[in-house]
Design an enzyme around this catalytic site. Structure first.
Site, PDB file in Angstrom:
ATOM      1  N   LYS A  67       0.824  -1.211   0.000  1.00 17.79           N
ATOM      2  CA  LYS A  67       0.000   0.000   0.000  1.00 17.79           C
ATOM      3  C   LYS A  67       0.858   1.260   0.000  1.00 17.79           C
ATOM      4  O   LYS A  67       0.420   2.312  -0.451  1.00 17.79           O
ATOM      5  CB  LYS A  67      -0.938   0.011   1.209  1.00 17.79           C
TER       6      LYS A  67
HETATM    7  C1  LIG Z   1      -4.453  -4.579   0.144  1.00 19.43           C
HETATM    8  C2  LIG Z   1      -3.639  -5.814   0.098  1.00 19.43           C
HETATM    9  C3  LIG Z   1      -3.807  -6.746  -0.935  1.00 19.43           C
HETATM   10  C4  LIG Z   1      -4.883  -6.646  -1.966  1.00 19.43           C
HETATM   11  O1  LIG Z   1      -4.806  -5.557  -2.804  1.00 19.43           O
HETATM   12  P1  LIG Z   1      -6.101  -5.139  -3.636  1.00 19.43           P
HETATM   13  O2  LIG Z   1      -5.645  -4.002  -4.440  1.00 19.43           O
HETATM   14  O3  LIG Z   1      -7.140  -4.751  -2.610  1.00 19.43           O
HETATM   15  O4  LIG Z   1      -6.547  -6.306  -4.396  1.00 19.43           O
HETATM   16  C5  LIG Z   1      -2.973  -7.841  -0.969  1.00 19.43           C
HETATM   17  N1  LIG Z   1      -2.042  -8.033  -0.022  1.00 19.43           N
HETATM   18  C6  LIG Z   1      -1.858  -7.169   0.979  1.00 19.43           C
HETATM   19  C7  LIG Z   1      -0.818  -7.465   2.003  1.00 19.43           C
HETATM   20  C8  LIG Z   1      -2.641  -6.020   1.077  1.00 19.43           C
HETATM   21  O5  LIG Z   1      -2.467  -5.157   2.080  1.00 19.43           O
END
Ligand SMILES: *Cc1c(COP(=O)(O)O)cnc(C)c1O
Length: 482
Positions: free
Chosen positions: A116
């Site tokens: 993120k």
């Molecule tokens: C948010 C997240 C995802 C998924 O990402 P999306 O864009 O919501 O599909 C996968 N792995 C981790 C560790 C995340 O924090």
């Protein structure tokens, strides 16, 4: 100039800056660029050897008009965004020795050690940049399944033109993730722990939707969102797909497969946009845990709400892949009427079946798999035992899915996205490795530091959270004004 329109066809076309600051389109749809820039193999080849930040500059320049952000400012924003990353390359890629032609792209070397950080780092700085030019202030409101919250809080902390309210479901994120949100000293970060969220982060998205639906409140507090529906996140997340591809292949044009652990489909949706733009990815594997919404869409052509279950890969315990609508928009060549209809049915009855022809189109170049909890833990253990490499549970979901999904050409190179550092999930690591002692690599100094800091947070129950929170936010706003 490239304008942005809504996936559901309503409202006016807006410019880039407006799309970023608004978050959602005025008709409740998601912003998409009117056209996707196309990249041919000569251009791709010319990008080989660029650093992550240099490549990001090239790709973002296709979406961001220089009138909105001049070239020097864009370079400055990128430098600022990634200054807090812990490694020089930003995104290292490693080869798994024990598995044929399989690589791991480590997207977790930012300050809050999940992927993120990649999108949020740029988006929050960009929003602050636009607000500074306008001398305006925004209150960001975000919900989190564990990783968006820490990234939003970190990047907003101390920004003059922004506040952030971070809503998280009590007990559904790890204590390590919670402390990443609650131990920041900054006075413009408001962590909110919400009890009794039976549907996890989706309950919190519903609260935020209601805040948006109150025009007086929204206008007075000037609220906006940097969740994964914001075009800025999706745009930024296309870059690491290009970067990974350019790092891996010798000859431009060589197809590879990519597996991504998916919940909201923001990350994988961005990957599919990169492919629409011209990146030669043969198959994308949508890696789900037991919350298999995407797997049902790809396999059965049905988008349906099912009860949520808690899994070791808790960041993807998500029922509604909000970015799927954006993906559909491009696959259906901008057929906003079809999307609007599907969305209306889904919003009303909680389930919609795609037409046979649409199902065929949307699963082109995609495969999917729903990984069980025991498969996730077994994968972590096996890779650790084979080569002393510790996966976090989400990367393990991606690896398992890449191995087990149908319709994947196994003779190609596979790139698996590792989206979080295992230090965010120490209890899962212990369970997977059947040990009480965390191995080396299962800790991170930022987590250790947060374990010994004071916490601050608001706390409320889901039953009254929306009303209580709106009242609190308004009172807080009024006090700050005077
Ligand atoms: C948010 C997240 C995802 C998924 O990402 P999306 O864009 O919501 O599909 C996968 N792995 C981790 C560790 C995340 O924090």
């Amino acid at each position: 100039m490239l304008n942005y329109v809504s996936t559901t066809g309503g409202g006016e076309a807006v410019d880039f800056e407006t799309a970023i600051l608004n978050g959602y389109a005025s008709d409740g749809g998601l912003y998409v660029p009117e056209q996707l820039p196309k990249i041919d193999s000569a251009q791709l080849a010319s990008w080989k050897g660029l650093s992550y930040k240099e490549l990001a500059f090239e790709i973002l320049s296709l979406f961001i008009p220089r009138t909105a952000v001049p070239a020097e400012d864009l370079k400055g924003l990128l430098a600022q965004a990634y200054a807090d990353f812990y490694v020089e390359e930003i995104i290292p890629i490693t080869k798994l020795a024990s598995r044929k032609d399989t690589y791991i792209m480590e997207l977790f070397h930012g300050p809050t050690i999940s992927f993120k950080d990649i999108g949020m780092a740029f988006l929050v700085n960009l929003v602050d940049y636009f607000l500074a030019k306008r001398n305006e202030h925004l209150s960001l409101v975000v919900a989190t399944t564990g990783d968006t919250g820490p990234a939003a809080a970190f990047y907003t902390a101390g920004k003059k033109h922004l506040d952030v309210w971070v809503l998280y479901p009590e007990g559904k994120i790890t204590p390590e993730q919670e402390r990443q949100i609650t131990t920041l000293v900054a006075s413009n970060v408001y962590p909110v722990s919400v009890a009794n969220c039976t549907q996890g982060g989706d309950d919190l998205d519903a609260i935020i939707a209601k805040m948006y639906a109150d025009p007086a409140f929204k206008a007075k507090l000037n609220i906006s969102s940097v969740n994964s529906i914001n075009w800025g996140r999706v745009m930024m997340q296309t870059v690491h797909y290009f970067y990974g591809y350019l790092q891996l292949v010798e000859e431009i044009g060589t197809p590879i497969n990519i597996a991504t652990p998916s919940g909201g489909f923001g990350n994988l949706g961005a990957g599919s946009l990169a492919r629409e733009m011209g990146l030669p990815i043969q198959t994308f594997v949508a890696a789900n845990n037991q919350n298999a919404c995407l797997h049902r869409i790809f396999e059965e052509g049905i988008f349906s709400l099912e009860p949520i279950v808690s899994t070791p890969a808790s960041a993807i315990d998500i029922l509604i892949p909000m970015n799927f609508w954006r993906y559909l928009y491009f696959k259906l060549k901008g057929d906003t009427n079809a999307i609007k209809e599907y969305k209306q049915v889904f919003d009303t009855v909680g389930s919609v079946r795609f037409k046979r022809e649409h199902h065929r189109i949307l699963r082109e170049g995609f495969s999917s798999y729903s990984v069980s909890d025991s498969e996730t833990l077994a994968e972590m253990k096996q890779v650790f035992e084979n080569e002393a490499y510790l996966l976090d549970p989400h990367a393990a979901v991606a690896l398992q899915a890449a191995k087990n999904a149908d319709r994947v050409d196994a003779s190609l190179t596979t790139l698996c996205l590792a989206t979080a550092h295992p230090a965010k999930f120490p209890e899962i690591v212990k369970e997977a490795l059947t040990t009480e002692v965390l191995p080396e690599g299962a800790t991170h100094f930022s987590i250790e530091k947060a374990a010994e800091a004071c916490e601050k947070k608001l706390h409320c129950d889901l039953a009254y959270a929306q009303k209580a929170l709106m009242a609190f936010m308004e009172e807080n706003y009024t006090q700050k004004q005077s």
